[in-house]
Design an enzyme around this catalytic site. Structure first.
Site, PDB file in Angstrom:
ATOM      1  CB  VAL A  76      -0.801   0.083   1.419  1.00 20.68           C
ATOM      2  CG1 VAL A  76      -1.746   1.089   1.351  1.00 20.68           C
ATOM      3  CG2 VAL A  76      -1.713  -1.299   1.493  1.00 20.68           C
ATOM      4  CB  CYS A  77       1.147   4.075  -2.293  1.00 19.70           C
ATOM      5  SG  CYS A  77       2.015   6.008  -2.135  1.00 19.70           S
ATOM      6  CB  ILE A  78       3.906   4.973   3.022  1.00 16.04           C
ATOM      7  CG1 ILE A  78       3.719   5.194   4.423  1.00 16.04           C
ATOM      8  CG2 ILE A  78       4.957   5.576   2.375  1.00 16.04           C
ATOM      9  CD1 ILE A  78       4.853   4.570   5.395  1.00 16.04           C
TER      10      ILE A  78
END
Lengths: 131, 117
Positions: A76-78
């Site tokens: 998941v893109c932080i």
């Protein structure tokens, strides 16, 4: 064939459901998924705080089961996740936020470099839910 | 290395998409991946001069666009038909190549991967 998959849409969007069905079909057809990358509103697929009514599909739960049972790499893109309140326990502690919206267990929060790394490894790079 | 084309279709004020598309490009540039961006549809508004993002409590994206060349991203394209339909021009300080609709098809074929946002 090696697939890299990115999902840009939230769990209540048809394209997120299509993404999961596509991934299931890819594995069933003996293909490989090098990584799932969730970006933009796609990060909500990892939220542990989403409640659906009992007769509706909770796509986040389905993703979690799918990722766990196939031991997939799911990122998941932080930056996208922090902005949308989808935190893991480390980030919730770091920013002193309530930990209620934490991501479901098998997802890792990481950077956009993971998207590019997956795209480099894959024969096909498929995005679901762009605009 | 596999190359990637980002097709950026959203105006800078319509939500986080324009910025998030740009972030994919910048991240790719940081890893020396051959990247290009095609601005089309409302995405061409990102290229316009004289934006006042602060009046919408937004950050100005134009600085990020200027940073693209520092990240080795020099292949910037804009759809001529999208500019014409909106009667706008790209800012002169940015080197953007205009492409016709038929050239867009060629452009997409030239890259290994495409993301449309």
């Amino acid at each position: 064939m090696k697939f890299a998959i990115t999902v840009f849409s939230p769990p209540y969007s048809p394209s997120s459901r299509r993404a999961l069905r596509f991934c299931e079909a890819a594995l069933a057809g003996s293909h490989e998924i090098v990584r799932l990358f969730f970006y933009q509103d796609g990060v909500y697929n990892a939220s542990g705080a989403i409640v659906t009514s009992q007769d509706e599909t909770n796509l986040g739960h389905e993703w979690t089961r799918f990722i766990e049972s196939n031991s997939l790499d799911a990122v998941v893109c932080i930056a996208a996740a922090l902005k949308r309140g989808v935190l893991d326990e480390t980030e919730a502690r770091r920013y002193q936020r309530p930990g209620d919206g934490v991501v479901n267990v098998p997802w890792a929060l990481s950077g956009l470099g993971q998207l590019h790394e997956a795209a480099q490894q894959a024969d096909r790079f498929i995005a679901f839910g762009g605009s | 290395m596999k190359s990637m084309l980002i097709i950026s279709r959203q105006s800078p004020w319509s939500g986080p998409t324009a910025r998030e598309a740009l972030d994919i490009a910048l991240a790719g540039g940081a890893f020396d991946i051959p990247m290009a961006i095609l601005f089309m549809d409302d995405g061409v508004f990102q290229l316009c001069a004289g934006q006042h993002a602060a009046t919408l409590q937004q950050k100005d994206l134009t600085a990020n666009l200027q940073a693209l060349s520092l990240f080795g991203i020099d292949d910037l394209y804009v759809a001529q038909s999208s500019l014409a339909a909106r009667a706008v021009q790209p800012v002169e300080t940015l080197s953007v190549k205009r492409v016709s609709d038929s050239e867009i098809a060629t452009l997409i074929n030239r890259y290994d991967h495409t993301i449309t946002l």
